[in-house]
Design a protein around this motif. Sequence first.
Motif, short mmCIF file in Angstrom:
data_model
loop_
_atom_site.label_atom_id
_atom_site.label_comp_id
_atom_site.label_asym_id
_atom_site.label_seq_id
_atom_site.Cartn_x
_atom_site.Cartn_y
_atom_site.Cartn_z
N SER A 110 0.89 -1.33 0.15
CA SER A 110 -0.01 0.24 -0.01
C SER A 110 1.02 1.18 -0.18
CB SER A 110 -1.47 -0.21 1.45
OG SER A 110 -1.49 -1.29 1.44
N ASP A 138 1.84 -4.54 -3.27
CA ASP A 138 0.77 -4.22 -3.11
C ASP A 138 -0.05 -3.77 -3.05
OD1 ASP A 138 0.06 -4.46 -1.46
OD2 ASP A 138 -0.15 -6.87 -1.03
N CYS A 139 -1.72 -3.09 -3.22
CA CYS A 139 -2.23 -1.93 -2.99
C CYS A 139 -4.05 -2.38 -3.21
CB CYS A 139 -2.18 -0.93 -4.18
SG CYS A 139 -3.13 0.54 -3.68
N SER A 141 -7.77 -2.04 -3.39
CA SER A 141 -8.72 -1.49 -4.06
C SER A 141 -9.60 -0.36 -2.97
CB SER A 141 -9.73 -2.26 -4.77
OG SER A 141 -10.68 -3.40 -3.72
N LEU A 155 -4.90 3.67 -6.25
CA LEU A 155 -4.02 2.78 -6.95
C LEU A 155 -3.63 2.84 -8.05
CD1 LEU A 155 -4.10 -0.43 -7.06
CD2 LEU A 155 -6.92 -0.01 -7.72
N ARG A 159 0.02 1.70 -9.41
CA ARG A 159 0.52 0.96 -10.57
C ARG A 159 1.30 1.52 -11.60
NH1 ARG A 159 -3.34 -2.52 -11.99
NH2 ARG A 159 -5.86 -2.71 -10.93
N VAL A 176 -3.44 -6.42 -6.87
CA VAL A 176 -4.60 -5.67 -6.59
C VAL A 176 -5.29 -6.64 -4.72
CG1 VAL A 176 -6.81 -4.26 -7.06
CG2 VAL A 176 -4.54 -4.16 -8.47
N GLU A 178 -7.94 -7.23 -2.91
CA GLU A 178 -9.25 -6.36 -3.29
C GLU A 178 -9.98 -6.13 -2.23
OE1 GLU A 178 -11.35 -5.49 -5.73
OE2 GLU A 178 -9.67 -6.00 -7.35
#
Length: 203
Positions: A110, A138-139, A141, A155, A159, A176, A178
């Motif tokens: 994140s 990762d991040c 949503s 997000l 990216r 991602v 979710e």
Amino acid sequence: MELEKYLDETRLDVIVVAIDQNSQKRKNEYCPWENGAYSKQFLETDFPSFGGKGAKYIEFIVDELKPCIDAKYRTLENRTAMAGISMGSLITVYAACRYPKTFNYLILFSGAFYANQEKIEELVAGTNLSEIRSLYMDCGSSEAGRGTFISKEFLASNRAVYKAVKKKVPIADFKVQEGEEHHYRSFKKRVPKLFTFLNNEVL
């Protein structure tokens, strides 16, 4: 305690070095530069500028902390990972660019890259990262809540950084998460992914 329990149960042969954060100085120490124009959309209009002390923070890690750890424990050469959450991801990417021969594996959760978005993308683009062996990123949503403008832009920010890093680091993965938000509860759930990555890539 939960991390210690997890490592005991999985018997991973790693040395974990955690640096306690100073909440009042965190934004200054984790941002290599003062926050730029891109960050304004994420902040209140009257929010003061912050950042600019990240270089000194990383110099402390490289010049003082890591040599101390290497001297006291059975570390392996070229087997050093650095992980960060939120603005910790920003300073981790900065550290890898400044010292690509020191930090070989990167884990980013994140990433709050927005604070220095312009500068960090520029730095990555101009840096030789061939010494970086692999990266996991990762991040969520829903970092700022489901369906919000900030979540969408957060997000997109992640990216963009991943796209820049991927050009330099062939073994790179972005997920991602979710429905996950920018909260400790979410980060805690992803700790096993961090150490699974290290177990597969480093050991």
